[in-house]
Write a protein that holds these residues in place. Structure first.
Motif, mmCIF file in Angstrom:
data_model
loop_
_atom_site.group_PDB
_atom_site.id
_atom_site.type_symbol
_atom_site.label_atom_id
_atom_site.label_comp_id
_atom_site.label_asym_id
_atom_site.label_seq_id
_atom_site.Cartn_x
_atom_site.Cartn_y
_atom_site.Cartn_z
ATOM 1 N N ASP A 82 0.835 -1.207 0.000
ATOM 2 C CA ASP A 82 0.000 0.000 0.000
ATOM 3 C C ASP A 82 0.870 1.257 0.000
ATOM 4 O O ASP A 82 0.599 2.220 -0.732
ATOM 5 C CB ASP A 82 -0.919 0.018 1.218
ATOM 6 C CG ASP A 82 -2.054 -0.989 1.125
ATOM 7 O OD1 ASP A 82 -2.323 -1.487 0.013
ATOM 8 O OD2 ASP A 82 -2.674 -1.283 2.171
ATOM 9 N N ARG A 85 2.745 1.549 -3.457
ATOM 10 C CA ARG A 85 1.859 1.963 -4.553
ATOM 11 C C ARG A 85 1.509 3.438 -4.455
ATOM 12 O O ARG A 85 1.392 4.138 -5.479
ATOM 13 C CB ARG A 85 0.598 1.104 -4.536
ATOM 14 C CG ARG A 85 0.833 -0.331 -5.007
ATOM 15 C CD ARG A 85 -0.399 -1.190 -4.865
ATOM 16 N NE ARG A 85 -0.184 -2.543 -5.366
ATOM 17 C CZ ARG A 85 -0.541 -3.651 -4.741
ATOM 18 N NH1 ARG A 85 -1.157 -3.570 -3.559
ATOM 19 N NH2 ARG A 85 -0.298 -4.836 -5.264
ATOM 20 N N ILE A 97 4.347 -1.751 -8.957
ATOM 21 C CA ILE A 97 4.380 -2.421 -7.660
ATOM 22 C C ILE A 97 3.344 -3.534 -7.655
ATOM 23 O O ILE A 97 2.171 -3.296 -7.948
ATOM 24 C CB ILE A 97 4.094 -1.432 -6.508
ATOM 25 C CG1 ILE A 97 5.057 -0.249 -6.554
ATOM 26 C CG2 ILE A 97 4.148 -2.146 -5.173
ATOM 27 C CD1 ILE A 97 6.516 -0.600 -6.341
ATOM 28 N N GLN A 98 3.768 -4.747 -7.322
ATOM 29 C CA GLN A 98 2.832 -5.868 -7.333
ATOM 30 C C GLN A 98 3.174 -6.905 -6.273
ATOM 31 O O GLN A 98 4.296 -6.946 -5.760
ATOM 32 C CB GLN A 98 2.788 -6.509 -8.716
ATOM 33 C CG GLN A 98 4.092 -7.049 -9.238
ATOM 34 C CD GLN A 98 4.014 -7.415 -10.716
ATOM 35 O OE1 GLN A 98 3.758 -6.576 -11.571
ATOM 36 N NE2 GLN A 98 4.232 -8.685 -11.012
#
Length: 231
Positions: A82, A85, A97-98
């Motif tokens: 979180d 991102r 971002i993953q």
């Protein structure tokens, strides 16, 4: 709850305060300058395809993107994702971002020119397997560059930071570098994974910034190291 889930929960709980410390206004510009220089010297010239494993709040991914690299950052902590991102969305050409496992990143072979990490190796399960997997993701001549230190040479049970609830004996048993007493133990992991030209660079600029501004709560003032190798 699995070992990795316990680790993920710890870092999700830490994420807001961790990110706030990384973004301290009094130190932010100096950190950005120092880390930009470190990563620019660690990697070949941009643009490269870079995978930042265990990206956390995205600090390294953001610096690398700012240097002109095409960056993908992965992590298993939803709280950290979180934060990362949010930072990535605030800039043009920010990192992607993953969700992803640093031990076994789910990408095709030869997808990247470099794999990076910062403050991951000590809390990485199966580090030798992980580094071998990173090497398979690299194109010929690619670079692995990791930053870490010997944060807890007396063991996590003796650390001033409270790890008790999440980094229990079950977790500690699968983290061979958590209580490393020398950066040479991280060097050995890269060498055993088949990397060549493995080098260690003390990060004196970060040490000096820590002297000037202080270190994170519950941490000691100590040298950090950049360890690099190629495939």
């Amino acid at each position: 709850m699995s070992v990795q889930e316990k680790i993920n929960d710890y870092w999700t709980g830490r994420a807001p305060d961790y990110d706030a410390y990384q973004q301290r206004p009094d130190r932010l510009a100096a950190d950005q300058e120092a880390w930009s220089r470190i990563w620019a010297e660690a990697l070949p010239a941009a643009p490269l395809d870079v995978l930042d494993v265990g990206t956390g709040s995205g600090q390294v991914a953001m610096v690398l993107a700012g240097l002109g690299h095409r960056v993908t950052g992965i992590d298993l902590s939803e709280g950290m994702l979180d934060q990362a991102r949010r930072h990535a969305a605030a800039v043009a050409n920010g990192p992607v971002i993953q969700y992803g496992d640093a031990v076994a990143p789910d990408f095709p072979a030869a997808s990247f020119d470099a794999v990076t990490s910062r403050y991951l190796m000590w809390t990485l399960r199966e580090p030798q397997e992980a580094v071998a997997n990173w090497a398979r993701l690299l194109r010929p001549g690619g670079t692995i560059a990791v930053v870490d230190s010997t944060w807890f040479p007396d063991g996590l049970d003796n650390a001033s930071e409270n790890f008790t609830e999440h980094y229990d004996p079950q977790v500690q048993a699968v983290l061979p570098l958590a209580a490393a007493s020398s950066i040479d133990q991280t060097v050995a992991v890269l060498q055993q994974a088949g990397l060549s030209k493995v080098n260690v660079t003390p990060l004196t600029s970060i040490y000096e910034l820590d002297q000037r501004y202080g270190v994170a709560p519950n941490h000691e003032h100590q040298m950090q190291y950049l360890v690099t190798g190629t495939v």
